[in-house]
Design a protein around this motif. Structure first.
Motif, PDB file in Angstrom:
ATOM      1  N   VAL A 102       0.843  -1.200   0.000  1.00  0.00           N
ATOM      2  CA  VAL A 102       0.000   0.000   0.000  1.00  0.00           C
ATOM      3  C   VAL A 102       0.880   1.253   0.000  1.00  0.00           C
ATOM      4  CG1 VAL A 102      -1.663   1.359   1.348  1.00  0.00           C
ATOM      5  CG2 VAL A 102      -1.963  -1.120   1.107  1.00  0.00           C
ATOM      6  N   LYS A 103       0.544   2.193  -0.855  1.00  0.00           N
ATOM      7  CA  LYS A 103       1.257   3.463  -0.948  1.00  0.00           C
ATOM      8  C   LYS A 103       0.363   4.601  -0.469  1.00  0.00           C
ATOM      9  CE  LYS A 103       4.582   1.242  -2.992  1.00  0.00           C
ATOM     10  NZ  LYS A 103       5.803   0.872  -2.211  1.00  0.00           N
ATOM     11  N   PHE A 104       1.016   5.672   0.018  1.00  0.00           N
ATOM     12  CA  PHE A 104       0.299   6.876   0.440  1.00  0.00           C
ATOM     13  C   PHE A 104       0.645   7.994  -0.537  1.00  0.00           C
ATOM     14  CE2 PHE A 104       0.770   4.161   4.080  1.00  0.00           C
ATOM     15  CZ  PHE A 104      -0.475   4.213   4.677  1.00  0.00           C
ATOM     16  N   ILE A 105      -0.397   8.636  -1.066  1.00  0.00           N
ATOM     17  CA  ILE A 105      -0.217   9.588  -2.163  1.00  0.00           C
ATOM     18  C   ILE A 105      -0.659  10.990  -1.739  1.00  0.00           C
ATOM     19  CG2 ILE A 105      -0.707  10.078  -4.581  1.00  0.00           C
ATOM     20  CD1 ILE A 105       0.637   7.373  -4.138  1.00  0.00           C
ATOM     21  N   GLY A 200      -0.607  19.504   4.863  1.00  0.00           N
ATOM     22  CA  GLY A 200      -2.022  19.644   5.148  1.00  0.00           C
ATOM     23  C   GLY A 200      -2.905  19.693   3.928  1.00  0.00           C
ATOM     24  N   HIS A 201      -2.333  19.434   2.740  1.00  0.00           N
ATOM     25  CA  HIS A 201      -3.107  19.507   1.507  1.00  0.00           C
ATOM     26  C   HIS A 201      -3.714  18.174   1.097  1.00  0.00           C
ATOM     27  CE1 HIS A 201      -1.247  23.548  -0.014  1.00  0.00           C
ATOM     28  NE2 HIS A 201      -1.643  23.599   1.244  1.00  0.00           N
ATOM     29  N   GLY A 202      -3.585  17.181   1.980  1.00  0.00           N
ATOM     30  CA  GLY A 202      -4.331  15.951   1.770  1.00  0.00           C
ATOM     31  C   GLY A 202      -3.524  14.761   1.303  1.00  0.00           C
ATOM     32  N   VAL A 203      -3.927  13.572   1.790  1.00  0.00           N
ATOM     33  CA  VAL A 203      -3.296  12.303   1.437  1.00  0.00           C
ATOM     34  C   VAL A 203      -4.386  11.245   1.308  1.00  0.00           C
ATOM     35  CG1 VAL A 203      -1.850  10.417   2.334  1.00  0.00           C
ATOM     36  CG2 VAL A 203      -1.055  12.781   2.504  1.00  0.00           C
ATOM     37  N   PHE A 204      -4.216  10.333   0.362  1.00  0.00           N
ATOM     38  CA  PHE A 204      -5.061   9.137   0.285  1.00  0.00           C
ATOM     39  C   PHE A 204      -4.153   7.931   0.128  1.00  0.00           C
ATOM     40  CE2 PHE A 204      -4.541  10.703  -4.053  1.00  0.00           C
ATOM     41  CZ  PHE A 204      -4.264   9.560  -4.785  1.00  0.00           C
ATOM     42  N   ALA A 205      -4.708   6.737   0.252  1.00  0.00           N
ATOM     43  CA  ALA A 205      -3.927   5.505   0.149  1.00  0.00           C
ATOM     44  C   ALA A 205      -4.363   4.717  -1.082  1.00  0.00           C
ATOM     45  CB  ALA A 205      -4.106   4.658   1.402  1.00  0.00           C
TER      46      ALA A 205
END
Length: 219
Positions: A102-105, A200-205
């Protein structure tokens, strides 16, 4: 959402790989006091998540949106703590559970490393970063940012360090009066998810992943 049994197995595997004993979650604030946001003029910028994390024992957790940006993204996770004047540091312990692939983008800069950082915010911030409001949100030094990856982590940031950065990148050591004022009138403190240049501009997996807060202490 991650299967609870799988989470337990991942937790033990991570603890063994780090050679650490599992800690009991402990902090003063309940999950209901933490806010997943930011919520600005009625709009929550953490799309696809609830407004508050889920209680778990004495701690809490949230699941990263996945597998793409269209499913959502987490930005700020904060709590009201009041003035920080006289405090010396923030110490956070947390765990990330996810399969190795799993990667975090980062949402804004998807080719950069997704990371977590600490921040605090002065009360009555306009969120414009214009004029004096440049000095209402302060971000811990870039060197303290930690990449998002499965594992058990501790992050300590000194509040008297001279390299906290303002919204527009001004250093606290060069603007001590503004920094002291922000500490004295601090409102929120917490975690930001993003990347260098986009904190703080956001991350998803890209797959199931869970963030668990173990402890958050302002000392």
């Amino acid at each position: 959402m991650i299967n609870d049994g799988r989470c337990k197995s991942l937790r033990w595997a991570i603890a063994l790989s780090f050679g650490l004993a599992l800690a009991t979650p402990a902090q003063a604030q309940s999950a209901a006091e933490w806010e997943i946001g930011p919520i600005i003029r009625g709009t929550n910028y953490s799309v696809g998540l609830p407004s508050h994390p889920t209680p778990q024992g004495k701690g809490w957790f949230f699941d990263f949106p996945y597998p793409s940006e269209t499913q959502g993204h987490v930005h700020y996770v904060t709590v009201r703590r009041g003035p920080l004047a006289g405090k010396s540091k923030i110490v956070v312990r947390y765990r990330i559970d996810a399969a190795p692939e799993v990667k975090f983008i980062p949402r804004q800069f998807p080719h950069r490393t997704a990371a977590i950082t600490l921040y605090f915010q002065r009360k009555n911030d306009s969120w414009t970063a214009k004029g004096r409001y440049d000095f209402f949100r302060w971000f811990a030094a870039t060197s303290t940012m930690q990449p998002l990856a499965p594992g058990l982590y501790e992050l300590t940031v000194r509040l008297d360090a001279p390299n906290w950065g303002s919204v527009m990148g001004q250093q606290s050591g060069l603007h001590p009066a503004e920094f002291r004022a922000a500490l004295s009138e601090a409102d929120r403190v917490g975690l930001l998810f993003g990347s260098r240049g986009g904190r703080g501009h956001g991350v998803f997996a890209t797959g199931p992943a869970r963030f668990t807060m173990l402890s958050f202490n302002v000392l």
